[in-house]
Design a protein around this motif. Structure first.
Motif, PDB file in Angstrom:
ATOM      1  N   GLU A 165       0.833  -1.200   0.000  1.00  0.00           N
ATOM      2  CA  GLU A 165       0.000   0.000   0.000  1.00  0.00           C
ATOM      3  C   GLU A 165       0.872   1.256   0.000  1.00  0.00           C
ATOM      4  OE1 GLU A 165      -2.054   2.425  -0.691  1.00  0.00           O
ATOM      5  OE2 GLU A 165      -3.614   0.976  -0.145  1.00  0.00           O
ATOM      6  N   PRO A 166       1.035   1.926  -1.160  1.00  0.00           N
ATOM      7  CA  PRO A 166       1.910   3.102  -1.244  1.00  0.00           C
ATOM      8  C   PRO A 166       1.404   4.311  -0.474  1.00  0.00           C
ATOM      9  CG  PRO A 166       0.720   2.764  -3.305  1.00  0.00           C
ATOM     10  CD  PRO A 166       0.461   1.560  -2.466  1.00  0.00           C
ATOM     11  N   GLN A 167       0.135   4.330  -0.109  1.00  0.00           N
ATOM     12  CA  GLN A 167      -0.392   5.469   0.630  1.00  0.00           C
ATOM     13  C   GLN A 167      -0.231   5.309   2.146  1.00  0.00           C
ATOM     14  OE1 GLN A 167      -3.773   5.751  -2.710  1.00  0.00           O
ATOM     15  NE2 GLN A 167      -4.310   6.885  -0.876  1.00  0.00           N
ATOM     16  N   LEU A 168       0.401   4.228   2.553  1.00  0.00           N
ATOM     17  CA  LEU A 168       0.718   4.002   3.953  1.00  0.00           C
ATOM     18  C   LEU A 168       2.221   4.014   4.164  1.00  0.00           C
ATOM     19  CD1 LEU A 168      -1.597   1.111   5.249  1.00  0.00           C
ATOM     20  CD2 LEU A 168      -1.594   3.486   6.017  1.00  0.00           C
ATOM     21  N   LYS A 169       2.649   4.603   5.270  1.00  0.00           N
ATOM     22  CA  LYS A 169       4.021   4.465   5.737  1.00  0.00           C
ATOM     23  C   LYS A 169       3.975   3.859   7.137  1.00  0.00           C
ATOM     24  CE  LYS A 169       6.332   7.890   2.889  1.00  0.00           C
ATOM     25  NZ  LYS A 169       7.503   8.793   2.792  1.00  0.00           N
ATOM     26  N   GLY A 170       5.101   3.338   7.575  1.00  0.00           N
ATOM     27  CA  GLY A 170       5.125   2.678   8.870  1.00  0.00           C
ATOM     28  C   GLY A 170       6.272   3.144   9.728  1.00  0.00           C
ATOM     29  N   MET A 171       6.078   3.040  11.037  1.00  0.00           N
ATOM     30  CA  MET A 171       7.110   3.389  12.012  1.00  0.00           C
ATOM     31  C   MET A 171       7.650   2.104  12.639  1.00  0.00           C
ATOM     32  SD  MET A 171       7.447   6.784  12.212  1.00  0.00           S
ATOM     33  CE  MET A 171       7.805   7.416  13.853  1.00  0.00           C
ATOM     34  N   MET A 172       8.963   1.910  12.523  1.00  0.00           N
ATOM     35  CA  MET A 172       9.589   0.754  13.136  1.00  0.00           C
ATOM     36  C   MET A 172       9.675   0.945  14.655  1.00  0.00           C
ATOM     37  SD  MET A 172      12.681  -0.309  10.553  1.00  0.00           S
ATOM     38  CE  MET A 172      13.664   1.180  10.823  1.00  0.00           C
ATOM     39  N   TYR A 173       9.594  -0.155  15.366  1.00  0.00           N
ATOM     40  CA  TYR A 173       9.726  -0.135  16.822  1.00  0.00           C
ATOM     41  C   TYR A 173      11.209  -0.034  17.172  1.00  0.00           C
ATOM     42  CZ  TYR A 173       9.349  -1.675  21.703  1.00  0.00           C
ATOM     43  OH  TYR A 173       9.422  -1.765  23.079  1.00  0.00           O
ATOM     44  N   LEU A 174      11.567   0.931  18.045  1.00  0.00           N
ATOM     45  CA  LEU A 174      12.963   1.154  18.389  1.00  0.00           C
ATOM     46  C   LEU A 174      13.191   0.905  19.875  1.00  0.00           C
ATOM     47  CD1 LEU A 174      15.768   2.187  17.369  1.00  0.00           C
ATOM     48  CD2 LEU A 174      15.056   4.457  18.164  1.00  0.00           C
ATOM     49  N   PRO A 175      13.941  -0.152  20.253  1.00  0.00           N
ATOM     50  CA  PRO A 175      14.313  -0.344  21.661  1.00  0.00           C
ATOM     51  C   PRO A 175      15.433   0.629  22.040  1.00  0.00           C
ATOM     52  CG  PRO A 175      14.472  -2.396  20.379  1.00  0.00           C
ATOM     53  CD  PRO A 175      14.382  -1.264  19.412  1.00  0.00           C
ATOM     54  N   LEU A 176      15.337   1.219  23.201  1.00  0.00           N
ATOM     55  CA  LEU A 176      16.380   2.149  23.638  1.00  0.00           C
ATOM     56  C   LEU A 176      17.510   1.400  24.347  1.00  0.00           C
ATOM     57  CD1 LEU A 176      14.558   5.359  24.954  1.00  0.00           C
ATOM     58  CD2 LEU A 176      15.839   5.048  22.843  1.00  0.00           C
ATOM     59  N   GLU A 181      23.230  -3.079  17.681  1.00  0.00           N
ATOM     60  CA  GLU A 181      22.243  -3.856  16.932  1.00  0.00           C
ATOM     61  C   GLU A 181      21.158  -2.953  16.342  1.00  0.00           C
ATOM     62  OE1 GLU A 181      23.355  -4.574  19.893  1.00  0.00           O
ATOM     63  OE2 GLU A 181      24.209  -6.601  19.810  1.00  0.00           O
ATOM     64  N   CYS A 182      20.762  -1.925  17.085  1.00  0.00           N
ATOM     65  CA  CYS A 182      19.784  -0.971  16.559  1.00  0.00           C
ATOM     66  C   CYS A 182      20.347  -0.236  15.342  1.00  0.00           C
ATOM     67  CB  CYS A 182      19.375   0.026  17.637  1.00  0.00           C
ATOM     68  SG  CYS A 182      18.234  -0.632  18.875  1.00  0.00           S
ATOM     69  N   LEU A 183      21.632   0.075  15.390  1.00  0.00           N
ATOM     70  CA  LEU A 183      22.258   0.735  14.247  1.00  0.00           C
ATOM     71  C   LEU A 183      22.231  -0.178  13.029  1.00  0.00           C
ATOM     72  CD1 LEU A 183      23.849   3.072  13.007  1.00  0.00           C
ATOM     73  CD2 LEU A 183      25.944   2.029  13.919  1.00  0.00           C
ATOM     74  N   GLU A 184      22.542  -1.451  13.225  1.00  0.00           N
ATOM     75  CA  GLU A 184      22.468  -2.403  12.113  1.00  0.00           C
ATOM     76  C   GLU A 184      21.050  -2.491  11.567  1.00  0.00           C
ATOM     77  OE1 GLU A 184      23.978  -6.132  13.421  1.00  0.00           O
ATOM     78  OE2 GLU A 184      26.031  -5.403  13.731  1.00  0.00           O
ATOM     79  N   MET A 185      20.058  -2.426  12.454  1.00  0.00           N
ATOM     80  CA  MET A 185      18.660  -2.472  12.035  1.00  0.00           C
ATOM     81  C   MET A 185      18.313  -1.266  11.157  1.00  0.00           C
ATOM     82  SD  MET A 185      15.291  -2.623  14.485  1.00  0.00           S
ATOM     83  CE  MET A 185      15.438  -0.905  14.998  1.00  0.00           C
ATOM     84  N   ILE A 186      18.777  -0.074  11.556  1.00  0.00           N
ATOM     85  CA  ILE A 186      18.529   1.125  10.761  1.00  0.00           C
ATOM     86  C   ILE A 186      19.207   1.001   9.401  1.00  0.00           C
ATOM     87  CG2 ILE A 186      18.912   3.610  10.604  1.00  0.00           C
ATOM     88  CD1 ILE A 186      16.809   2.856  12.650  1.00  0.00           C
ATOM     89  N   LYS A 211      25.051   6.723  25.513  1.00  0.00           N
ATOM     90  CA  LYS A 211      26.102   6.731  24.497  1.00  0.00           C
ATOM     91  C   LYS A 211      25.798   5.752  23.368  1.00  0.00           C
ATOM     92  CE  LYS A 211      30.240   7.154  26.037  1.00  0.00           C
ATOM     93  NZ  LYS A 211      31.567   6.878  26.664  1.00  0.00           N
ATOM     94  N   GLY A 212      25.210   4.621  23.685  1.00  0.00           N
ATOM     95  CA  GLY A 212      24.965   3.598  22.670  1.00  0.00           C
ATOM     96  C   GLY A 212      23.969   4.002  21.603  1.00  0.00           C
ATOM     97  N   MET A 213      23.085   4.981  21.914  1.00  0.00           N
ATOM     98  CA  MET A 213      22.047   5.352  20.963  1.00  0.00           C
ATOM     99  C   MET A 213      22.439   6.527  20.082  1.00  0.00           C
ATOM    100  SD  MET A 213      19.812   3.066  21.403  1.00  0.00           S
ATOM    101  CE  MET A 213      18.576   3.719  20.292  1.00  0.00           C
ATOM    102  N   VAL A 214      23.542   7.173  20.377  1.00  0.00           N
ATOM    103  CA  VAL A 214      23.929   8.371  19.626  1.00  0.00           C
ATOM    104  C   VAL A 214      24.128   8.058  18.145  1.00  0.00           C
ATOM    105  CG1 VAL A 214      25.779  10.057  19.304  1.00  0.00           C
ATOM    106  CG2 VAL A 214      24.900   9.595  21.599  1.00  0.00           C
ATOM    107  N   ARG A 215      24.810   6.961  17.842  1.00  0.00           N
ATOM    108  CA  ARG A 215      25.041   6.610  16.439  1.00  0.00           C
ATOM    109  C   ARG A 215      23.733   6.216  15.751  1.00  0.00           C
ATOM    110  NH1 ARG A 215      29.808   2.441  15.826  1.00  0.00           N
ATOM    111  NH2 ARG A 215      29.427   2.971  13.630  1.00  0.00           N
ATOM    112  N   VAL A 216      22.795   5.679  16.523  1.00  0.00           N
ATOM    113  CA  VAL A 216      21.488   5.327  15.956  1.00  0.00           C
ATOM    114  C   VAL A 216      20.753   6.590  15.515  1.00  0.00           C
ATOM    115  CG1 VAL A 216      19.250   4.256  16.433  1.00  0.00           C
ATOM    116  CG2 VAL A 216      21.345   3.229  17.363  1.00  0.00           C
ATOM    117  N   PHE A 217      20.715   7.582  16.385  1.00  0.00           N
ATOM    118  CA  PHE A 217      20.042   8.838  16.042  1.00  0.00           C
ATOM    119  C   PHE A 217      20.741   9.536  14.879  1.00  0.00           C
ATOM    120  CE2 PHE A 217      18.897   8.885  20.789  1.00  0.00           C
ATOM    121  CZ  PHE A 217      17.740   8.161  20.559  1.00  0.00           C
ATOM    122  N   SER A 218      22.064   9.421  14.830  1.00  0.00           N
ATOM    123  CA  SER A 218      22.801  10.019  13.722  1.00  0.00           C
ATOM    124  C   SER A 218      22.430   9.357  12.399  1.00  0.00           C
ATOM    125  CB  SER A 218      24.308   9.889  13.972  1.00  0.00           C
ATOM    126  OG  SER A 218      25.050  10.423  12.896  1.00  0.00           O
TER     127      SER A 218
END
Length: 397
Positions: A165-176, A181-186, A211-218
């Motif tokens: 469905e191109p008219q839908l977008k989705g938000m992935m679940y992000l564990p803090l 591993e979160c960076l690899e997921m992104i 500190k671990g989430m900084v690269r994820v947000f970047s």
């Protein structure tokens, strides 16, 4: 079979349909001419548990795959238990039970069909999809389990569901947590078509500035992904233990969970570290933001040294973030809501979301009927702001 709460207007489970259920919303949409404007539902949910057996296939570890199959009876039972609540009002909110049995065509994924029906009834052209059951993962202690389930959901969302469905977008679940591993997921999923960003379920104790989430947000900032904080209440939270009614826990706990992360985000200077990262605060209404602006500004002017990275007052940064209106407060004096809208620059920073099919949801008329908004502002909040935030293209309608 009739619903026991149907009263004089008997309704059978077999006859339930989302379109019929939202008939009043469709009537409002027609009366207000919503077919002539672009409306984006920035917060609509789906029940992903119905596809859990498909998600399990995306779990990397064969041991965890087997454990999940056994624990969920091959995907027939949800992996995350439901917390004590009264969302269905003792069966009076009939969509909670009946929607699971609603008939849908076999050639389109069930979640797509049901979302299309609710959007069409409300007059929305585009929508942003969020998980439902997965959001409760933040309130359980097995952090490795949370990441495995979140990754499986995100892969299924990006690879299986959204391409339909191109008219839908989705938000992935992000564990803090699990920063690498979160960076690899992104990096694996963040560029997939239809992925709008990541959502954090707010009732949790991990710090956004870790500190671990900084690269994820970047990595999210580089890709133009939205970082959403989804307010929720946790009755096991010690500060809420004195409250003995579920509705009161929701009223207080949901905005409190977002205020905690907002405060950490600001005092740690994250807006200066990630100036282009689009941050969205969901499902807490708008009154909390106006209140927090005043509290944090007052603190900041007395103790600037405690937020050395900030170059402006906290409220100035908050005024550049995005907010979802649901559940919109309805004060007796509309002027109070007008002040809250102006404090967050609602004309450019507020988006409408239905939160359907939650126990409480808002239709577009919630915004359209506000007396203090101009027609231009109404159109912006109902659609234009979300088009800009999530990157929807009008030609894909």
């Amino acid at each position: 079979m009739e619903f026991p709460s149907s009263g004089m207007n008997a309704l059978t489970v077999e006859a339930f349909d989302t379109t019929r259920h939202l008939a009043h919303a469709a009537k409002q949409a027609s009366e207000r001419g919503f077919d002539k404007i672009t409306i984006v539902d920035a917060d609509t949910h789906h029940d992903e548990t119905g596809s859990f057996r498909n998600m399990i296939n995306y779990v990397d570890s064969p041991v965890e795959r087997q454990l999940m199959r056994a624990a969920s009876h091959e995907g027939r039972r949800p992996m995350v238990p439901l917390n004590i609540s009264y969302q269905d009002q003792g069966g009076r909110l009939q969509r909670f039970a009946a929607r699971k049995l609603e008939q849908t065509p076999a050639n389109v994924h069930r979640d797509i069909t049901l979302t299309r029906r609710s959007m069409a009834a409300m007059g929305a052209t585009f929508g942003v999809l969020y998980p439902t059951t997965a959001m409760r993962l933040s309130m359980q202690p097995k952090r490795g389990w949370e990441f495995s389930l979140a990754l499986a959901y995100n892969r299924w969302l990006a690879n299986d569901l959204l391409p339909q469905e191109p008219q839908l977008k989705g938000m992935m679940y992000l564990p803090l947590h699990h920063g690498p591993e979160c960076l690899e997921m992104i990096e694996e999923l963040g560029d997939k078509p239809g992925i709008a960003g990541c959502v954090v379920a707010s009732p949790r104790y991990e710090k956004v500035q870790s500190k671990g989430m900084v690269r994820v947000f970047s990595a999210m900032e580089e890709r133009g992904l939205v970082l959403g904080f989804h307010g929720m209440a946790n009755w096991d939270e010690p500060s809420l233990a004195a409250i003995n009614r579920w509705g009161a826990v929701q009223a207080l706990g949901i905005p409190h969970s977002n205020m905690t992360h907002m405060t950490n985000w600001l005092i740690s200077g994250m807006p200066e570290r990630f100036p282009k990262l689009k941050v969205l605060w969901l499902e807490s209404g708008v009154a909390w933001a106006h209140y927090l602006m005043q509290r944090l500004d007052n603190m900041y002017m007395k103790r600037i040294s405690e937020a050395p990275l900030l170059k402006e007052k906290p409220s100035h940064y908050m005024g550049r973030m995005f907010y979802c209106s649901q559940p919109l407060e309805r004060p007796e004096d509309p002027a109070a809501l007008d002040v809250a809208f102006r404090s967050i620059n609602a004309d450019t920073q507020l988006v409408w979301g239905s939160n359907f099919p939650s126990h409480e949801f808002d239709v577009p008329s919630t915004i359209w009927d506000l007396p203090f908004l101009s027609e231009t502002a109404k159109k912006a909040i109902l659609g234009d702001n979300a088009m800009r935030l999530f990157g929807f293209k009008a030609e894909s309608a």
